[in-house]
Motif scaffolding. Structure first.
Motif, PDB file in Angstrom:
ATOM      1  N   ARG A 191       1.291   6.456 -26.315  1.00 23.71           N
ATOM      2  CA  ARG A 191       0.641   7.185 -27.418  1.00 23.71           C
ATOM      3  C   ARG A 191       1.383   8.473 -27.756  1.00 23.71           C
ATOM      4  N   LEU A 192       1.885   9.161 -26.725  1.00 25.38           N
ATOM      5  CA  LEU A 192       2.565  10.438 -26.951  1.00 25.38           C
ATOM      6  C   LEU A 192       4.053  10.280 -27.230  1.00 25.38           C
ATOM      7  N   GLY A 193       4.583   9.070 -27.011  1.00 21.91           N
ATOM      8  CA  GLY A 193       6.001   8.842 -27.248  1.00 21.91           C
ATOM      9  C   GLY A 193       6.899   9.468 -26.206  1.00 21.91           C
ATOM     10  N   VAL A 194       6.424   9.500 -24.938  1.00 23.42           N
ATOM     11  CA  VAL A 194       7.229  10.044 -23.839  1.00 23.42           C
ATOM     12  C   VAL A 194       7.255   9.012 -22.708  1.00 23.42           C
ATOM     13  N   SER A 195       8.105   9.248 -21.709  1.00 21.18           N
ATOM     14  CA  SER A 195       8.150   8.341 -20.567  1.00 21.18           C
ATOM     15  C   SER A 195       6.974   8.635 -19.635  1.00 21.18           C
ATOM     16  N   GLN A 196       6.615   7.622 -18.842  1.00 17.22           N
ATOM     17  CA  GLN A 196       5.506   7.790 -17.911  1.00 17.22           C
ATOM     18  C   GLN A 196       5.835   8.846 -16.858  1.00 17.22           C
ATOM     19  N   SER A 197       7.072   8.860 -16.397  1.00 17.34           N
ATOM     20  CA  SER A 197       7.459   9.835 -15.372  1.00 17.34           C
ATOM     21  C   SER A 197       7.403  11.257 -15.927  1.00 17.34           C
ATOM     22  N   ALA A 198       7.842  11.428 -17.169  1.00 14.95           N
ATOM     23  CA  ALA A 198       7.788  12.766 -17.780  1.00 14.95           C
ATOM     24  C   ALA A 198       6.346  13.226 -17.950  1.00 14.95           C
ATOM     25  N   LEU A 199       5.461  12.297 -18.313  1.00 12.80           N
ATOM     26  CA  LEU A 199       4.058  12.633 -18.485  1.00 12.80           C
ATOM     27  C   LEU A 199       3.428  13.025 -17.147  1.00 12.80           C
ATOM     28  N   SER A 200       3.739  12.266 -16.094  1.00 12.13           N
ATOM     29  CA  SER A 200       3.217  12.583 -14.759  1.00 12.13           C
ATOM     30  C   SER A 200       3.682  13.962 -14.307  1.00 12.13           C
ATOM     31  N   GLN A 201       4.956  14.260 -14.594  1.00 12.37           N
ATOM     32  CA  GLN A 201       5.498  15.568 -14.218  1.00 12.37           C
ATOM     33  C   GLN A 201       4.788  16.697 -14.982  1.00 12.37           C
ATOM     34  N   THR A 202       4.481  16.454 -16.258  1.00 13.25           N
ATOM     35  CA  THR A 202       3.775  17.456 -17.067  1.00 13.25           C
ATOM     36  C   THR A 202       2.398  17.758 -16.479  1.00 13.25           C
ATOM     37  N   ILE A 203       1.656  16.697 -16.110  1.00 16.10           N
ATOM     38  CA  ILE A 203       0.314  16.890 -15.551  1.00 16.10           C
ATOM     39  C   ILE A 203       0.391  17.591 -14.195  1.00 16.10           C
ATOM     40  N   ARG A 204       1.352  17.205 -13.372  1.00 19.20           N
ATOM     41  CA  ARG A 204       1.501  17.867 -12.072  1.00 19.20           C
ATOM     42  C   ARG A 204       1.817  19.348 -12.258  1.00 19.20           C
ATOM     43  N   GLY A 205       2.675  19.658 -13.226  1.00 12.81           N
ATOM     44  CA  GLY A 205       3.022  21.053 -13.490  1.00 12.81           C
ATOM     45  C   GLY A 205       1.804  21.854 -13.944  1.00 12.81           C
ATOM     46  N   LEU A 206       0.955  21.248 -14.775  1.00 17.86           N
ATOM     47  CA  LEU A 206      -0.252  21.925 -15.244  1.00 17.86           C
ATOM     48  C   LEU A 206      -1.202  22.181 -14.074  1.00 17.86           C
ATOM     49  N   GLU A 207      -1.360  21.169 -13.206  1.00 22.34           N
ATOM     50  CA  GLU A 207      -2.237  21.331 -12.040  1.00 22.34           C
ATOM     51  C   GLU A 207      -1.703  22.416 -11.096  1.00 22.34           C
ATOM     52  N   THR A 208      -0.388  22.481 -10.964  1.00 19.06           N
ATOM     53  CA  THR A 208       0.218  23.490 -10.090  1.00 19.06           C
ATOM     54  C   THR A 208      -0.021  24.896 -10.634  1.00 19.06           C
ATOM     55  N   ARG A 209       0.148  25.077 -11.925  1.00 26.03           N
ATOM     56  CA  ARG A 209      -0.055  26.404 -12.524  1.00 26.03           C
ATOM     57  C   ARG A 209      -1.509  26.843 -12.424  1.00 26.03           C
ATOM     58  N   LEU A 210      -2.443  25.880 -12.587  1.00 22.46           N
ATOM     59  CA  LEU A 210      -3.863  26.219 -12.516  1.00 22.46           C
ATOM     60  C   LEU A 210      -4.368  26.284 -11.085  1.00 22.46           C
ATOM     61  N   GLY A 211      -3.622  25.674 -10.160  1.00 23.48           N
ATOM     62  CA  GLY A 211      -4.026  25.677  -8.760  1.00 23.48           C
ATOM     63  C   GLY A 211      -5.225  24.806  -8.475  1.00 23.48           C
ATOM     64  N   ILE A 212      -5.378  23.721  -9.238  1.00 26.50           N
ATOM     65  CA  ILE A 212      -6.540  22.839  -9.044  1.00 26.50           C
ATOM     66  C   ILE A 212      -6.189  21.437  -9.537  1.00 26.50           C
ATOM     67  N   ARG A 213      -6.763  20.433  -8.883  1.00 28.12           N
ATOM     68  CA  ARG A 213      -6.511  19.049  -9.284  1.00 28.12           C
ATOM     69  C   ARG A 213      -7.379  18.706 -10.490  1.00 28.12           C
ATOM     70  N   LEU A 214      -6.791  18.132 -11.497  1.00 30.78           N
ATOM     71  CA  LEU A 214      -7.494  17.824 -12.737  1.00 30.78           C
ATOM     72  C   LEU A 214      -7.788  16.344 -12.911  1.00 30.78           C
ATOM     73  N   LEU A 215      -6.976  15.480 -12.265  1.00 26.63           N
ATOM     74  CA  LEU A 215      -7.141  14.036 -12.429  1.00 26.63           C
ATOM     75  C   LEU A 215      -7.169  13.348 -11.072  1.00 26.63           C
ATOM     76  N   ASN A 216      -8.071  12.367 -10.937  1.00 24.22           N
ATOM     77  CA  ASN A 216      -8.055  11.461  -9.797  1.00 24.22           C
ATOM     78  C   ASN A 216      -7.223  10.245 -10.157  1.00 24.22           C
ATOM     79  N   ARG A 217      -6.242   9.913  -9.323  1.00 28.10           N
ATOM     80  CA  ARG A 217      -5.338   8.809  -9.621  1.00 28.10           C
ATOM     81  C   ARG A 217      -5.482   7.725  -8.561  1.00 28.10           C
ATOM     82  N   THR A 218      -5.653   6.484  -9.006  1.00 27.88           N
ATOM     83  CA  THR A 218      -5.596   5.336  -8.104  1.00 27.88           C
ATOM     84  C   THR A 218      -4.602   4.354  -8.697  1.00 27.88           C
TER      85      THR A 218
END
Length: 304
Positions: A27-54
């Motif tokens: 949907r966003l037109g990016v790779s899955q790995s780049a998207l995962s890295q973006t979410i991890r970076g956001l969680e790191t900056r906020l210092g809290i987990r935002l998504l549960n992944r299975t």
């Protein structure tokens, strides 16, 4: 907030809505790995987990859900506004399909449309009269017009008219034959002119409120119509009481052709709003129409 943070939040919204990194990346037109890295970076900056992944699904954590509820509507509005501004560089053209009640179309839509079309000859407008809560996505309608309180919370709602009030009215001849109702329950002793809603929604229930007390009354009478214009004719000719917006009957009240009752039971409420999906990317033509319709209170006038 930097542009990067805004994009990171948009990425979080996409993953939460799609419940999948794969679908969100497409949907966003990016790779899955780049998207995962973006979410991890956001969680790191906020210092809290935002998504549960299975291995099978992705879902927001309680903290993520709270963040999404707060920022998602605002982020979508920001991107919609940026898209609209970009589209305005192009020549407004194309068909705009709208759904509205008869009164909303006559009182609000038509005055704006008749001024807009001469200035933009390449814009076409189709207005569908409908008293139901149309699913504008399923029906492929660009936008609808309804009272503000009835618009779904996942829609963008733009006020296009002032606060309104309802009015119960009857002709002087009709009211000379029986006592005027003093409270909504007295309507059971009167001939009332009913409005039938589309599909299976049945007869419209008259809504009242006083001092925080809400009362819905299913009135009875020998006449039922599915159009307000015929209801008004019947009321003017003395066939019973009818329920309208003030705007629909103000001229007849001023001239004495109709008399108002139960005034204290009809408080102001949010007026007409144009609503459309939050994911919608407004075209140049649609953006021009929205601005033409947007309600701007006069100085000193209060919004509802």
């Amino acid at each position: 907030m930097t542009d990067g943070h805004l994009d990171d939040l948009a990425a979080l919204i996409a993953v939460a809505e799609e419940r999948s990194f794969t679908r969100a990346a497409t949907r966003l037109g990016v790779s899955q790995s780049a998207l995962s890295q973006t979410i991890r970076g956001l969680e790191t900056r906020l210092g809290i987990r935002l998504l549960n992944r299975t291995t099978r699904s992705v879902s927001p954590t309680p903290a993520g859900e709270r963040l999404l509820q707060t920022v998602a509507p605002r982020i979508k509005e920001i991107y919609a506004a940026l898209a609209a501004a970009s589209e305005l560089r192009r020549k407004p053209a194309g068909l705009i399909r709208l759904t509205a009640t008869e009164n909303a179309a006559e009182a609000v839509l038509w005055p704006a449309i008749r001024k807009l079309l001469p200035e933009y000859p390449d814009i076409k407008v189709e207005v569908v009269i409908d008293y139901g809560l149309t699913d504008i996505v399923a029906e492929q309608v660009d936008a609808g017009v309804r009272f503000g309180e009835t618009v779904a919370k996942d829609m963008i709602a733009v006020p296009i008219g002032p606060p309104m009030r309802m009015a119960v009215v009857g002709s002087p001849d009709y009211l000379a034959k029986r006592p005027a109702p003093r409270n909504p329950r007295d309507l059971t002793e009167h001939e009332c002119i009913n409005l039938r809603l589309p599909a299976k929604r049945g007869i419209y229930s008259w809504e009242f409120e006083r001092n925080g007390c809400e009362v819905n009354v299913r009135v009875d009478g020998r006449l039922v119509f599915n159009t307000a214009s015929l209801m008004l004719k019947a009321a003017l000719e003395g066939f019973g009481l009818a329920y309208f917006t003030e705007q629909q009957v103000c001229e007849h009240l001023e001239h004495g052709a109709l008399v108002r009752v139960l005034t204290g039971w009809c408080p102001p409420f949010a007026g007409y709003h144009l609503y459309y999906p939050s994911r919608r990317q407004p075209s140049a033509a649609f953006a021009v129409l929205v601005e033409a319709l947007r309600y701007r209170p006069a100085r000193g006038e209060q919004k509802s």
